[in-house]
Write a protein that holds these residues in place. Structure first.
Motif, mmCIF file in Angstrom:
data_model
loop_
_atom_site.group_PDB
_atom_site.id
_atom_site.type_symbol
_atom_site.label_atom_id
_atom_site.label_comp_id
_atom_site.label_asym_id
_atom_site.label_seq_id
_atom_site.Cartn_x
_atom_site.Cartn_y
_atom_site.Cartn_z
ATOM 1 N N PHE A 37 17.904 81.274 -8.760
ATOM 2 C CA PHE A 37 18.007 80.012 -9.653
ATOM 3 C C PHE A 37 16.731 80.209 -10.655
ATOM 4 C CE2 PHE A 37 15.605 75.968 -9.835
ATOM 5 C CZ PHE A 37 16.551 75.278 -10.687
ATOM 6 N N THR A 172 20.076 73.622 -16.307
ATOM 7 C CA THR A 172 19.123 73.635 -14.804
ATOM 8 C C THR A 172 20.308 73.442 -13.949
ATOM 9 O OG1 THR A 172 17.429 72.832 -16.146
ATOM 10 C CG2 THR A 172 17.423 72.620 -13.457
ATOM 11 N N ARG A 173 21.186 72.276 -14.273
ATOM 12 C CA ARG A 173 22.430 71.953 -13.192
ATOM 13 C C ARG A 173 22.946 73.107 -13.053
ATOM 14 N NH1 ARG A 173 22.313 67.239 -16.272
ATOM 15 N NH2 ARG A 173 23.793 67.651 -17.516
ATOM 16 N N SER A 174 23.422 73.877 -13.917
ATOM 17 C CA SER A 174 24.418 75.034 -13.945
ATOM 18 C C SER A 174 23.529 75.967 -12.913
ATOM 19 C CB SER A 174 24.694 75.853 -15.261
ATOM 20 O OG SER A 174 25.531 74.994 -16.111
ATOM 21 N N LEU A 176 21.306 75.383 -10.735
ATOM 22 C CA LEU A 176 21.251 74.889 -9.700
ATOM 23 C C LEU A 176 22.421 75.147 -8.783
ATOM 24 C CD1 LEU A 176 18.883 73.583 -8.282
ATOM 25 C CD2 LEU A 176 20.110 71.403 -8.825
ATOM 26 N N ALA A 177 23.759 74.978 -9.350
ATOM 27 C CA ALA A 177 24.937 75.155 -8.761
ATOM 28 C C ALA A 177 25.144 76.536 -8.447
ATOM 29 C CB ALA A 177 26.072 74.608 -9.626
ATOM 30 N N LEU A 178 24.535 77.401 -9.246
ATOM 31 C CA LEU A 178 24.839 78.852 -9.073
ATOM 32 C C LEU A 178 24.001 79.100 -7.977
ATOM 33 C CD1 LEU A 178 26.172 81.268 -10.315
ATOM 34 C CD2 LEU A 178 23.835 81.570 -11.346
ATOM 35 N N GLY A 180 22.867 77.312 -5.399
ATOM 36 C CA GLY A 180 23.463 76.529 -4.234
ATOM 37 C C GLY A 180 24.742 76.972 -3.934
ATOM 38 N N GLY A 181 25.449 77.631 -4.762
ATOM 39 C CA GLY A 181 26.726 78.166 -4.420
ATOM 40 C C GLY A 181 26.300 79.609 -3.572
#
Lengths: 467, 345
Positions: A37, A172-174, A176-178, A180-181
């Motif tokens: 992240f 940041t959202r991307s 975070l998604a990365l 998290g995934g």
């Protein structure tokens, strides 16, 4: 025996291996995911900042390119694109300032200039606040030679950062998604890994705990190399146990054998003496003695039988056995003994197919059951022996009229040296039913104790599977 | 130094005047009740009469609200906002560059609503500046002056005509004084940016004794009277609004390209009534961009450009680019060139 060994209260658990493994793997996944992240975030932020900076620099450069000297005066003709290009990347506010030797030539006079780079020609960048808004600015500096001497020109172009910050928030959202995934997948894999690395242990546990009580063969199942020492130790332990058990069985058989022969001699002598003495109290003593000798002799015989059964079941030989003939022969042999007590042995045997097994063992088992029946049956009663078959098994049932088994003890009676509460006063060692049960189980069959259909006595049935 | 004193004096004087009236309004009118709960103060460059029906339509749904409408020039409007931003709620101006600069320099308030999101993106800058009209920069022709001539359709046609018949057009061409009129300056700079032919045309205009005007009204009237054969870069919307002059003027939208000015509204930073000001802006935007429209809307509703068409209409792009020509040096340079083109002796 159940599949799952009952947990022993004395064994303390030092925690679950699977849980520890899973936690460690999930923990590493979390660390890696957060590293990912921050790495992605840092990288994309850097790229985003650089692309914004390069557009600011392009704008400042085009301003610098428009600087000319007319009639000894520095002037500039700002290209339309210099500011409109900034409007194309985001809707942010734009400020600029051109100074000549620290006096503002045009633009926003209060706009701060970015600190100079290492060299004068290098652009300086600055992030700060201006007119209540966050700002990113670039300042380009050049030396120019005028009629009046050298002069320094500085061009600052600045843009508020709302668009950039919105972009960074999206990045940041991307990221975070990365992250998290990645973590979710890694955690699932970690759980799966923990589960599968613990599986050989579970398999081994199953293999060991599913074993019959007499199964003392070494564990042959392939296990991961890390578990080989454990299995090796386990096998050595089993081997020692087996050797030790065999030795004690042999010792018991040897002891019984050695006791039985002298006992036979003593019994013969006692009977001879009984014929000679005439005093009633002496005769009574001698009868008591002979009874005790019989009991010991019978116990020694059963111990030998048991040792033999144990030995033979270890390497069971399977030949077709005709149970009808076997029962007939045995009943014929025991009939004189039964007639001494006025007991009638009634055999009802139909024609049955042969079962695979060890004839000596089966005979031994049936003899023990018949011995018991004859021993406990009252005089003038009947012991019925039947040989029947159903689809999968041949069953030999022995029914007496001796009052049956006490209900509460039925299960315990087949344990070694356990005798029924109604057995007092009768010669016995408590091994008869144990031998019968072990023989039945060695053949894959069962020993069932029940009360006879008339309710007058017990029914012991031995069943042997047909295949 | 002697010359430096004069602007200082003027600034001091204007500041003194500002403390009394803040600015010199050309006209002032109260819409709605005298005793209203809330009063929105609107600064505008738009003729009061033009917007009045739309404003009254707004007040019909806001009975407790009144509007104080101050009409003034675009430069005065800018000055009024910068020196006395606290007194006013909304600024409406045809000077897109000045509106963008007000927003860029932080004098305006952000406003978001369904309407600001539904309107075309090119008419909305940062949710601060909201265009609510498309008004073409047209050429107003006197039909009498063009008798016997084929009416021009593009600038090139016009240049050819002027070259062939200099005697007919000499002294009878008018346009904005780019130095005096904010709108004239905006149109001239956009022309210069769009077409290389602009300077050539200005030179031809200059050779034919171009007459310069401060305002569209007198220019349209002069064309209608026949004093002018043509007036260049006049707002078509103003010419259309003069229904009294219909038949006496022809409105030409050049087919090569027609700059579209967006009249725009901003909500001023220090407004005490941001909600109500937003509603008024939404009212303007609804009339301009919603499919339903509003019968009180005074401007022509052009189809909304969707980029693919190659229509000659070119809405002037809102954005920081507009501030380039507001740059002091750029403005000096441009006006110098412009003057040298249009003033030939």
């Amino acid at each position: 025996m159940t599949d799952q060994p009952t947990p022993d209260a004395r064994l303390r658990s030092s925690g679950s291996l699977r849980r520890r493994l899973a936690l460690q793997l999930v923990g590493s996944a979390a660390v890696l995911a957060s590293l990912l992240f921050f790495a992605v975030l840092g990288f994309t932020r850097d790229v985003s900042q650089r692309s914004h900076d390069s557009i600011l620099l392009a704008s400042a450069t085009s301003l610098m390119d428009s600087v000319t000297i007319e009639e000894g005066q520095v002037t500039l003709d700002i290209p339309y694109a210099a500011l409109s290009m900034l409007g194309n990347i985001s809707d942010d506010r734009v400020f600029y300032r051109v100074t000549l030797d620290d006096s503002t030539l045009t633009g926003y006079g209060d706009l701060p200039e970015a600190p100079a780079g290492a060299r004068l020609e290098e652009p300086g960048y600055w992030t700060g606040s201006y007119r209540g808004a966050g700002l990113r600015s670039v300042t380009l500096r050049r030396r120019m030679s005028l009629d009046s001497g050298a002069a320094g020109i500085a061009i600052t172009v600045a843009q508020t950062r709302e668009g950039q910050q919105a972009e960074l928030a999206a990045l940041t959202r991307s990221a975070l998604a990365l992250g998290g995934g990645f973590f979710a997948i890694a955690a699932l894999l970690a759980l799966w890994t923990a589960q599968s690395s613990i599986r050989p242990l579970q398999v081994l546990t199953g293999v060991v705990s599913r074993r019959g009580p007499k199964d003392l063969r070494p564990v042959q199942r392939a296990v991961p190399s890390e578990m080989l020492p454990l299995v090796h130790s386990l096998n050595r332990f089993i081997e020692r146990l087996r050797v030790s058990l065999t030795r004690s069985e042999e010792f018991i058989a040897e002891a019984a054998h050695r006791v039985r022969t002298p006992l036979a001699t003593v019994r013969t002598q006692a009977e001879i003496t009984l014929r000679r003495v005439e005093k009633p109290e002496n005769r009574n003593s001698l009868r008591e003695m002979i009874r005790a000798i019989d009991e010991s002799s019978r116990a020694a015989g059963q111990l030998l039988d048991h040792a033999m059964v144990t030995f033979r079941t270890d390497s069971l030989e399977r030949k077709p056995v005709d149970l009808q003939a076997l029962a007939e022969e045995l009943v014929g042999r025991l009939r004189p003994v039964a007639e001494l007590k006025d007991i009638a042995l009634v055999l009802e045997a139909g024609s049955v197919p042969p079962v695979p097994g060890d004839a000596i063992l089966i005979q031994n088992a049936l003899r023990n059951i018949l011995d018991n029946a004859i021993k406990y049956a009252p005089p003038d009663s009947e012991v019925a022996i039947s040989v029947t078959m159903d689809q999968s098994a041949v069953t030999i049932a022995v029914t007496d009229e001796a009052g049956g088994f006490p209900e509460a003890e039925k299960n315990a009676l087949t344990e070694r040296f356990v005798r029924g509460s109604n057995a007092a006063g009768t010669i016995g060692s408590g091994l008869g039913l144990t031998i019968a049960r072990e023989v039945a189980e060695a053949h894959g069959g069962r020993l069932v104790l029940s009360t006879s259909s008339t309710g007058a006595g017990a029914c012991v049935s031995l069943s042997f599977p047909l295949s | 130094m002697r010359f430096a004193i004069l602007p200082t004096l003027l600034t001091a004087l204007s500041l003194w005047a500002a403390s009394l009236l803040a600015f010199e309004a050309e006209a002032q009118r109260r819409f709605g009740p005298l005793e209203a709960e809330t009063v929105l103060k609107v600064l505008s460059t738009t003729d009061t009469a033009l917007l009045a029906p739309l404003l009254e339509d707004f007040l019909a749904t806001h009975p407790q609200t009144a509007l104080d409408y101050y009409e003034l020039g675009s430069a005065d409007l800018m000055q009024a906002v910068i020196t006395d931003a606290s007194g006013f709620d909304i600024a409406i101006s045809s000077a897109m560059d000045l509106q963008v600069k007000l927003a860029n320099d932080g004098y305006t308030l952000r406003h978001r609503s369904n309407l600001t999101q539904a309107m075309p993106g090119w008419a909305n800058w940062r949710d601060h500046v909201f265009g609510f009209s498309q008004e073409p920069a047209t050429v107003i022709l006197s039909p009498r002056a063009f008798e016997g001539l084929e009416l021009p359709r593009r600038r090139q046609d016009l240049i050819t005509l002027l070259r062939r018949h200099p005697e007919r057009f000499s002294g009878r061409i008018g346009t904005y004084d780019a130095a005096a009129s904010g709108l004239g300056y905006l149109f001239a700079t956009q022309d210069a940016r769009t077409s290389d032919g602009f300077w050539r045309m200005m030179e031809i205009f200059g050779s034919l004794d171009l007459r310069l005007y401060c305002c569209s009204g007198t220019m349209i009237e002069d064309v209608a009277r026949g004093d002018l054969a043509l007036a260049y870069n006049v707002l078509g919307s103003y010419a259309e609004a003069r229904s009294d002059l219909s038949g006496q003027v022809l409105i030409l939208e050049p087919q090569d390209y027609t700059n579209m000015m967006l009249r725009s509204a901003v909500i001023l930073r220090d407004t005490a009534e941001p909600g109500l000001a937003g509603e008024l802006v939404d009212h303007l935007l609804e009339a301009a961009w919603s499919p339903e429209g509003n019968p009180a809307y005074p401007f022509h509703r052009y189809p909304v450009r969707n980029g693919a068409e190659s229509a000659p209409y070119r809405p002037i792009q809102m954005g920081p680019g507009l501030m380039v020509y507001l740059d002091r040096l750029k403005r000096q340079r441009f006006l110098r060139e412009w003057h040298s083109a249009v003033e030939q002796d």
